[in-house]
Design a protein around this motif. Structure first.
Motif, mmCIF file in Angstrom:
data_model
loop_
_atom_site.group_PDB
_atom_site.id
_atom_site.type_symbol
_atom_site.label_atom_id
_atom_site.label_comp_id
_atom_site.label_asym_id
_atom_site.label_seq_id
_atom_site.Cartn_x
_atom_site.Cartn_y
_atom_site.Cartn_z
ATOM 1 N N GLU A 183 -12.115 -4.908 -4.745
ATOM 2 C CA GLU A 183 -12.358 -6.205 -4.129
ATOM 3 C C GLU A 183 -13.849 -6.565 -4.228
ATOM 4 O OE1 GLU A 183 -11.229 -6.392 -0.037
ATOM 5 O OE2 GLU A 183 -11.137 -8.579 -0.048
ATOM 6 N N GLN A 232 -8.268 -9.787 -4.799
ATOM 7 C CA GLN A 232 -8.512 -10.632 -3.633
ATOM 8 C C GLN A 232 -7.511 -10.262 -2.563
ATOM 9 O OE1 GLN A 232 -8.170 -14.454 -5.709
ATOM 10 N NE2 GLN A 232 -10.163 -15.015 -4.887
ATOM 11 N N ARG A 233 -7.986 -10.098 -1.344
ATOM 12 C CA ARG A 233 -7.039 -9.879 -0.253
ATOM 13 C C ARG A 233 -7.006 -11.120 0.608
ATOM 14 N NH1 ARG A 233 -7.783 -3.807 1.941
ATOM 15 N NH2 ARG A 233 -9.926 -4.107 1.263
ATOM 16 N N ARG A 234 -5.821 -11.677 0.759
ATOM 17 C CA ARG A 234 -5.690 -12.894 1.551
ATOM 18 C C ARG A 234 -4.668 -12.677 2.641
ATOM 19 N NH1 ARG A 234 -4.857 -17.413 -2.875
ATOM 20 N NH2 ARG A 234 -3.836 -15.683 -3.933
ATOM 21 N N ARG A 235 -5.040 -13.076 3.828
ATOM 22 C CA ARG A 235 -4.161 -12.898 4.973
ATOM 23 C C ARG A 235 -2.875 -13.678 4.746
ATOM 24 N NH1 ARG A 235 -7.113 -12.234 10.551
ATOM 25 N NH2 ARG A 235 -7.985 -14.277 10.075
ATOM 26 N N GLU A 293 0.819 -1.222 0.000
ATOM 27 C CA GLU A 293 0.000 0.000 0.000
ATOM 28 C C GLU A 293 0.849 1.267 0.000
ATOM 29 O OE1 GLU A 293 -2.914 0.053 3.097
ATOM 30 O OE2 GLU A 293 -4.033 -1.642 2.266
ATOM 31 N N GLU A 326 -10.755 -1.429 -1.822
ATOM 32 C CA GLU A 326 -11.979 -2.071 -1.325
ATOM 33 C C GLU A 326 -13.027 -2.191 -2.432
ATOM 34 O OE1 GLU A 326 -13.390 -0.032 2.195
ATOM 35 O OE2 GLU A 326 -11.560 -0.594 3.259
ATOM 36 N N GLY A 373 -1.256 -11.124 0.829
ATOM 37 C CA GLY A 373 -1.328 -9.771 0.312
ATOM 38 C C GLY A 373 -2.485 -9.646 -0.656
ATOM 39 N N THR A 374 -2.445 -8.619 -1.468
ATOM 40 C CA THR A 374 -3.520 -8.372 -2.423
ATOM 41 C C THR A 374 -3.102 -8.891 -3.782
ATOM 42 O OG1 THR A 374 -4.176 -6.403 -1.203
ATOM 43 C CG2 THR A 374 -4.955 -6.580 -3.456
ATOM 44 N N ARG A 418 -6.817 2.774 0.013
ATOM 45 C CA ARG A 418 -7.547 1.651 0.607
ATOM 46 C C ARG A 418 -9.002 1.623 0.154
ATOM 47 N NH1 ARG A 418 -5.649 2.756 5.867
ATOM 48 N NH2 ARG A 418 -3.538 1.919 5.847
#
Lengths: 253, 253
Positions: free
Chosen positions: A60, A66-69, A38, A57, A72-73, A53
């Protein structure tokens, strides 16, 4: 992707940024690629991180990112069409059903489900859990509520719980004459356990499909299916897939 | 609503808070009532404001709360069932259509729409704009794309733009033999102009319904409808409304 001058546009800054980012995704990134962090992205486009951000969003929500813990994005693949309404008036578990049985328990359903099934307060119903896979990925989980009155010939010999019981409940359900069914689709947020199964964070947006099966003049069974909203497009109709994607940027005016 | 001890639960804190808040909404608040401000709510439940905000966001996704600029957070009424798929295989504009005509322009459609309609690059199509009202509130906006080839007898005498033109385009469309239609539902984010019409903030989650109308062996028209996801439940099937609400808190286990 060039750094576009964002100051001069009348629309919200994050909205314009989203358009610019969306074009960059098309031209510079491939599916699965991880976006820069970011801080770097914000610096590149000359925007505050809060603005960045907001734009991420939106992308997304639209299924572009896709944001995955822990990862990353990443750039998301196109959404997969999942047929929900092609075969009409078929009991769950009929031949070529897209769902896999997981298990079956006896439990008191949520109040709204009990009201629809006209079961008494605290009365337990057969609760069949199923899941659905598309292109090798789990795309939906389902709870199918079946009151004892709908499967009167279910015997105690059948396993009391688990997949064998689930098969027996669906087998008995097929004996009823299915008179019709109703479906509703609405936005929801993923429960913690569904989120885990669906590889989403708890609270992620999901599409909830509620189906009522009518037989013997009443609601004989009720299904609540939770679909990933990021990767799925639910299709209804004559052919299994509609290939059009919503493009919120372009519009006639 | 008592201040529940939130420290001892294994699930995410905001998730448990959401459950507690949801119960409080049922027991202490009425529809339309404005919630206390975030600072007061956070203090009451002994949680950080970030935790509170996460819980409020979940409740908003589930349609329990509405956040409106200048008003605050209010308790939402139950979602309204909007019939999307009851009358099958009917052209837009047929008798008792739920949509109101707004206008019609000639414009080049988005690339994905042009591909589905098999129109040439840059070729303009009739773009009919319609809106849909339920219980006195605008619940959806639609862009209906109709290529010139689908309405060959449309005359230059008909108004070139506006509602009269829209009526003429729909009138001509009825002459074609409708062979079938496909629908897809997916999550999207509201475009700035749709958001304004729908009384939502730009980027708010919406349900996007894409319908392809088949005639003469091709896609003769394509509709992209944007429904409010906060207040609408899209219904498909035999009866117009399914009264079950998704309750993510309760589940058999």
């Amino acid at each position: 992707m060039g750094t576009t001058q964002l100051e001069s546009v009348p629309e919200p800054k994050y909205w314009h940024l989203k358009t610019v980012l969306s074009e960059a995704l098309d031209s510079e990134f491939s599916v699965g690629e991880i976006l820069p962090n970011e801080r770097d992205l914000a610096a590149r486009f000359g925007v505050a991180r809060a603005t960045l951000r907001q734009a991420l969003e939106q992308l997304e929500l639209e299924g572009r990112l896709q944001r995955r813990r822990g990862v990353g994005t990443t750039v998301a693949p196109p959404r997969v069409g999942v047929a929900v309404g092609t075969r009409r008036h078929v009991w769950p578990g009929a031949a070529d059903d897209a769902w896999q049985l997981v298990d079956c328990v006896q439990a008191a359903p949520p109040a709204a489900v009990a009201a629809a099934l006209e079961t008494g307060a605290g009365e337990t119903v057969h609760t069949v859990r199923r899941s659905r896979t598309s292109h090798g990925q789990l795309v939906a989980t389902e709870l199918l509520y079946v009151p004892a009155a709908s499967v009167p010939d279910l015997t105690a010999i059948d396993a009391p719980n688990g997949p064998a019981r689930a098969r027996a409940v669906l087998r008995e359900l097929q004996r009823l004459d299915l008179e019709g069914q109703d479906r509703a689709v609405e936005l929801g947020s993923a429960r913690a356990d569904d989120a885990k199964d669906l590889d989403r964070l708890p609270g992620a947006p999901v599409l909830v499909v509620t189906t009522r099966f009518h037989a013997e003049g009443r609601t004989a069974a009720l299904s609540v299916a939770t679909y990933r909203a990021d990767t799925c497009r639910l299709t209804f109709g004559d052919s299994p897939d509609v290939e059009i994607h919503h493009d919120p940027e372009q519009r006639a005016s």
